[in-house]
Scaffold this active site. Structure first.
Site, PDB file in Angstrom:
ATOM      1  N   HIS A  18     -10.537   3.920   0.167  1.00 59.63           N
ATOM      2  CA  HIS A  18     -11.009   2.848  -0.703  1.00 59.63           C
ATOM      3  C   HIS A  18      -9.877   1.879  -1.014  1.00 59.63           C
ATOM      4  O   HIS A  18      -8.787   2.297  -1.384  1.00 59.63           O
ATOM      5  CB  HIS A  18     -11.588   3.420  -1.997  1.00 59.63           C
ATOM      6  CG  HIS A  18     -12.481   2.441  -2.673  1.00 59.63           C
ATOM      7  ND1 HIS A  18     -12.060   1.690  -3.737  1.00 59.63           N
ATOM      8  CD2 HIS A  18     -13.741   2.039  -2.397  1.00 59.63           C
ATOM      9  CE1 HIS A  18     -13.046   0.888  -4.106  1.00 59.63           C
ATOM     10  NE2 HIS A  18     -14.077   1.080  -3.310  1.00 59.63           N
ATOM     11  N   PRO A  19     -10.147   0.586  -0.880  1.00 56.95           N
ATOM     12  CA  PRO A  19      -9.044  -0.381  -0.942  1.00 56.95           C
ATOM     13  C   PRO A  19      -8.673  -0.854  -2.345  1.00 56.95           C
ATOM     14  O   PRO A  19      -7.905  -1.790  -2.484  1.00 56.95           O
ATOM     15  CB  PRO A  19      -9.573  -1.549  -0.106  1.00 56.95           C
ATOM     16  CG  PRO A  19     -11.044  -1.472  -0.246  1.00 56.95           C
ATOM     17  CD  PRO A  19     -11.408  -0.056  -0.512  1.00 56.95           C
ATOM     18  N   CYS A  20      -9.155  -0.209  -3.398  1.00 54.72           N
ATOM     19  CA  CYS A  20      -8.934  -0.779  -4.731  1.00 54.72           C
ATOM     20  C   CYS A  20      -7.458  -0.838  -5.117  1.00 54.72           C
ATOM     21  O   CYS A  20      -7.054  -1.696  -5.885  1.00 54.72           O
ATOM     22  CB  CYS A  20      -9.741  -0.029  -5.774  1.00 54.72           C
ATOM     23  SG  CYS A  20      -9.486   1.741  -5.778  1.00 54.72           S
ATOM     24  N   LYS A  21      -6.657   0.072  -4.584  1.00 52.65           N
ATOM     25  CA  LYS A  21      -5.237   0.040  -4.953  1.00 52.65           C
ATOM     26  C   LYS A  21      -4.359  -0.540  -3.840  1.00 52.65           C
ATOM     27  O   LYS A  21      -3.143  -0.577  -3.959  1.00 52.65           O
ATOM     28  CB  LYS A  21      -4.760   1.462  -5.277  1.00 52.65           C
ATOM     29  CG  LYS A  21      -5.358   2.042  -6.541  1.00 52.65           C
ATOM     30  CD  LYS A  21      -4.614   1.518  -7.765  1.00 52.65           C
ATOM     31  CE  LYS A  21      -5.081   2.188  -9.038  1.00 52.65           C
ATOM     32  NZ  LYS A  21      -6.419   1.738  -9.448  1.00 52.65           N
ATOM     33  N   HIS A  22      -4.981  -0.950  -2.766  1.00 52.24           N
ATOM     34  CA  HIS A  22      -4.200  -1.386  -1.618  1.00 52.24           C
ATOM     35  C   HIS A  22      -3.263  -2.532  -1.961  1.00 52.24           C
ATOM     36  O   HIS A  22      -2.103  -2.548  -1.581  1.00 52.24           O
ATOM     37  CB  HIS A  22      -5.116  -1.842  -0.475  1.00 52.24           C
ATOM     38  CG  HIS A  22      -5.674  -0.698   0.305  1.00 52.24           C
ATOM     39  ND1 HIS A  22      -5.572   0.601  -0.108  1.00 52.24           N
ATOM     40  CD2 HIS A  22      -6.345  -0.666   1.486  1.00 52.24           C
ATOM     41  CE1 HIS A  22      -6.157   1.380   0.777  1.00 52.24           C
ATOM     42  NE2 HIS A  22      -6.641   0.643   1.755  1.00 52.24           N
TER      43      HIS A  22
END
Lengths: 382, 372
Positions: free
Chosen positions: B274-278
């Site tokens: 999941h890219p939320c912290k990318h």
């Protein structure tokens, strides 16, 4: 000399393939079990360095089919329309054409006369060799499937027909067995081959290499296997055929021959090189495509192919060669014993059913329920 | 529930505007154009990566039609992430392992696992740590033969074969007589897989490696690339979600990595990070990278500086510049502008991104970009 053994393909079926198959079955094929053209790909054999043990780990000789395999036009349109700039190809995969046949029931799947069906497919390859001299069908494959759509189970069986050579090909010993390509070709030559391959619109599965007259100085030329005769007209088969040369040159030739023999470089400089993208990383066993390539050369050019210098090209990922580039390709010479009365032009028998993980000839099963079944997906979702 | 969530996310992504301004150094986010540029660079430098166009109906119009996402196939994965975590931890490490909804235990069961690096997990389908003793769950005859033959004789490949029902075992569909006529020849020119000849022992580690197809898409909402994984076992069979989680570091498995519908396909499911912290992680990494790149560029300028000063032509120019009064300040200003190091270029974004992803999936050799 040891018998040359070929590493068979092992199929890798992307889930996207089964998804596409499901759609196709429901929307297009319905109850039809006609063979449908598909494509598959393979790449040069890979090996990686295990950071923990320091060992080199060889990866399987995978043959992939995916969702794009069903785009029947992909082989024809791929090279022009989809590529940017049309200069050079992207990717490092070789595309092979084949067919896929889906059965409506598991009983039909089992009941298929597989020997007959295999024979028909092998005949197609043979016909393409004899009639069109084309190499595009040499990697032809087929897969038979039965899709249990309700249970998300897919039974499948791949086959990569390859002609059996009798007697079998043998790999040379000593300096003629498989060895690193840098022992034979110079780094400049390799860089040149690499650059020429990269400039091709699609990565060719098979190609010929002709070394420049000046030995390792000049850039080698690359040609199509279809042009075998014309491409190699000015290149001697293995050694200089002294009788065909004028006298003064003949003596010179024999002198250089003697010189060569005395040095350690004996015959280490083949001029005619037959090459293919090798899906096998195994240092001993070349990949499956070589089998049909050799059968092709034997069938069409029997007089000049009792010994063949084979280049197993694996360096498709080299972009900018440097003096430190590790070239993984290998080169060796394979031999075929001359047999009296070998029936020329007759189709050799073929093998190629893929074995299941137990090493038996049998179908495989892909169970996609964990990845497709909505109830099971819901269960693992956070 | 998850389907609902997915569709909400899809909606949210649809509604969010396309990022226009380049922000990659400030926020770690990139525009679609930068994604394409970085992707082009990746494809050019590392031809294992290719652009794909994906499903027509799922095409994103802010990306070129032929460059919807990046893919690399057959990325090897030698061992499970669990084993990696343990080998450099201390030998007697104990840890609570939740097998959750796995086939191994009842829901919510927790186990204390000791010496985990040394032995295979009890979870059916799990592979053991060391490569030579990977008991592939299909009871591969090669592995069994080889295990008995030479390599270590751990003997657990045979044992493991009994653990799991063999899915590929379809007894009434084996037709070993199919190539009877060719059997003799097949034994010679094709390496018969179960033949126990010495060369087989050498090739023992062949075919026992999991492989992954790795996709990188562009996530419009988070404005970062997003990674998707589809795994295969050593026989080319797709991995189950549980098996995929074995290859993801414990910090991320089932937290930031989930199985979701792949956005460029109508029906395909894939594991996704999941890219939320990318973007925040990328920002940090880029900052660090940028500093070193800037330092390098400054060093290069410093090196080339004095050498250029010695060339008479340049010296003259400078001399002239100084002589002509008034323009001095201007010249210094322009010179400063020229000398401002460019720093990291956005082309490198995906190369950096892969290094970051490699920390989430430590055993998948996704980062082929070793020259950077």
């Amino acid at each position: 000399m040891p018998t040359l053994q070929f590493a068979p393909f092992s199929s890798v079926v992307s889930p996207a393939f089964w998804h596409k198959l499901t759609d196709l079955k429901i929307d297009v094929l319905k109850l039809s079990d006609e063979a449908v053209p598909i494509t598959g790909t393979y790449t040069a054999g890979k090996s990686i360095f295990d950071r923990e043990t320091g060992q080199e780990v060889l990866l399987g000789t995978g043959f992939s089919v995916g969702g794009e395999s069903f785009d029947a036009s992909s082989t024809t349109s791929h090279d022009e329309s989809t590529l940017p700039g049309a200069s050079g190809h992207s990717g490092n995969a070789v595309t092979a054409t084949g067919s896929f046949k889906n059965f409506n029931t598991i009983e039909e799947f089992k009941a298929l006369d597989k020997t007959k069906y295999f024979d028909e497919e092998a005949q197609k390859i043979w016909d393409s060799i004899i009639a069109t001299k084309s190499t595009t069908e040499l990697n032809r494959f087929f897969v038979i499937t039965f899709a249990d759509l309700k249970k998300y189970k897919y039974y499948y069986w791949f086959s990569f027909p390859a002609f059996v050579s009798k007697p079998a090909w043998e790999i040379g010993e000593g300096s003629e067995s498989w060895k690193s390509v840098v022992d034979v070709l110079s780094r400049d030559e390799l860089a040149s081959i690499n650059a020429q391959l990269r400039a091709e619109p699609t990565l060719p599965a098979f190609f010929l290499v002709k070394r420049a007259r000046g030995g390792s100085q000049g850039a080698p030329a690359i040609g199509k296997v279809e042009d075998y005769e014309t491409f190699f007209t000015d290149v001697p088969t293995s050694e200089v055929r002294s009788s065909s040369l004028p006298r003064s040159i003949r003596s010179l030739a024999s002198l250089t021959k003697r010189l060569r023999r005395s040095s350690s470089l004996t015959l280490a400089r083949p001029q005619r090189i037959v090459s293919f993208i090798d899906p096998s990383p195994d240092p001993q066993n070349p990949g499956w495509p070589l089998r049909n390539l050799l059968a092709y050369l034997r069938a069409l050019y029997p007089e000049s192919t009792t010994s063949v210098s084979v280049l197993r090209w694996r360096d498709t990922e080299v972009t900018t060669p440097t003096p430190n580039t590790v070239w993984k390709s290998q080169i060796g010479t394979v031999y075929l014993k001359e047999v009296e009365g070998a029936a020329a032009g007759k189709r050799p028998s073929a093998v190629g059913w893929e074995r299941n993980p137990n090493g038996k000839l049998g179908a495989r099963l892909a169970d996609l329920a964990p990845m497709m079944d909505p109830t099971r997906l819901a269960a693992q979702a956070v | 529930m998850q389907a609902l969530q997915s569709s909400i996310f899809a909606m949210r992504e649809y509604l969010s505007p396309v990022l226009k301004e380049s922000k990659f150094k400030e926020h770690g986010r990139i525009t679609p154009e930068e994604f394409v540029a970085a992707g082009d660079f990746l494809v050019y430098k590392f031809p294992v990566w290719t652009w794909e166009k994906g499903d027509d109906s799922k095409a994103r119009d802010f990306l070129p039609r032929e460059k919807q996402y990046l893919v690399t196939r057959g990325v090897p994965c030698l061992r499970r992430a669990q084993s990696l975590a343990y080998t450099d931890a201390d030998e007697d490490a104990e840890r609570l392992v939740s097998f959750g909804e796995g086939a191994g235990g009842a829901e919510g069961d927790e186990w204390v696992e000791t010496h985990a690096g040394r032995k295979a997990s009890d979870n059916p389908g799990a592979d053991s740590a060391a490569l030579t003793e990977i008991p592939d769950d299909d009871g591969d005859e090669i592995a069994r033969g080889v295990g008995g033959l030479s390599l270590g004789g751990q003997g657990d490949s045979g044992a493991a074969a009994l653990d799991t029902p063999d899915l590929d075992d379809i007894p009434d569909m084996e037709e070993d007589d199919l190539e009877e006529g060719d059997e003799a020849t097949a034994a010679k020119p094709t390496p018969a897989p179960s033949a126990g000849n010495p060369t087989e022992a050498l090739r023992s580690n062949l075919l026992q490696v999991r492989t992954y197809d790795v996709m990188i898409t562009y996530d419009k909402y988070y404005q970062t690339p997003r990674v998707w994984l589809i795994g295969y076992n050593e026989n080319g069979k797709p991995l189950t979600p549980q098996q995929i989680f074995q290859d993801i570091s414990a910090d991320h498995a089932q937290k930031t990595v989930t199985i979701e519908p792949f956005i460029h396909s109508a029906s395909l499911q894939a594991a996704s990070v999941h890219p939320c912290k990318h973007s925040s992680v990328m920002k940090k990494v880029i900052e660090r990278m940028n500093n070193s790149v800037v330092a390098e560029q400054l060093a290069q300028q410093a090196k080339s500086g004095p050498s250029s000063a010695t060339t008479p032509g340049k010296e003259k120019k400078k001399w002239f510049g100084r002589k002509s009064s008034g323009s001095t300040k201007e010249q210094i200003a322009t010179q400063e502008g020229d000398d401002e190091p460019e720093g990291m270029r956005v082309d490198f974004y995906l190369v950096v991104f892969l290094k970051f992803i490699a920390s989430i999936v430590p055993t998948i050799e996704v980062d082929s970009t070793t020259s950077f």
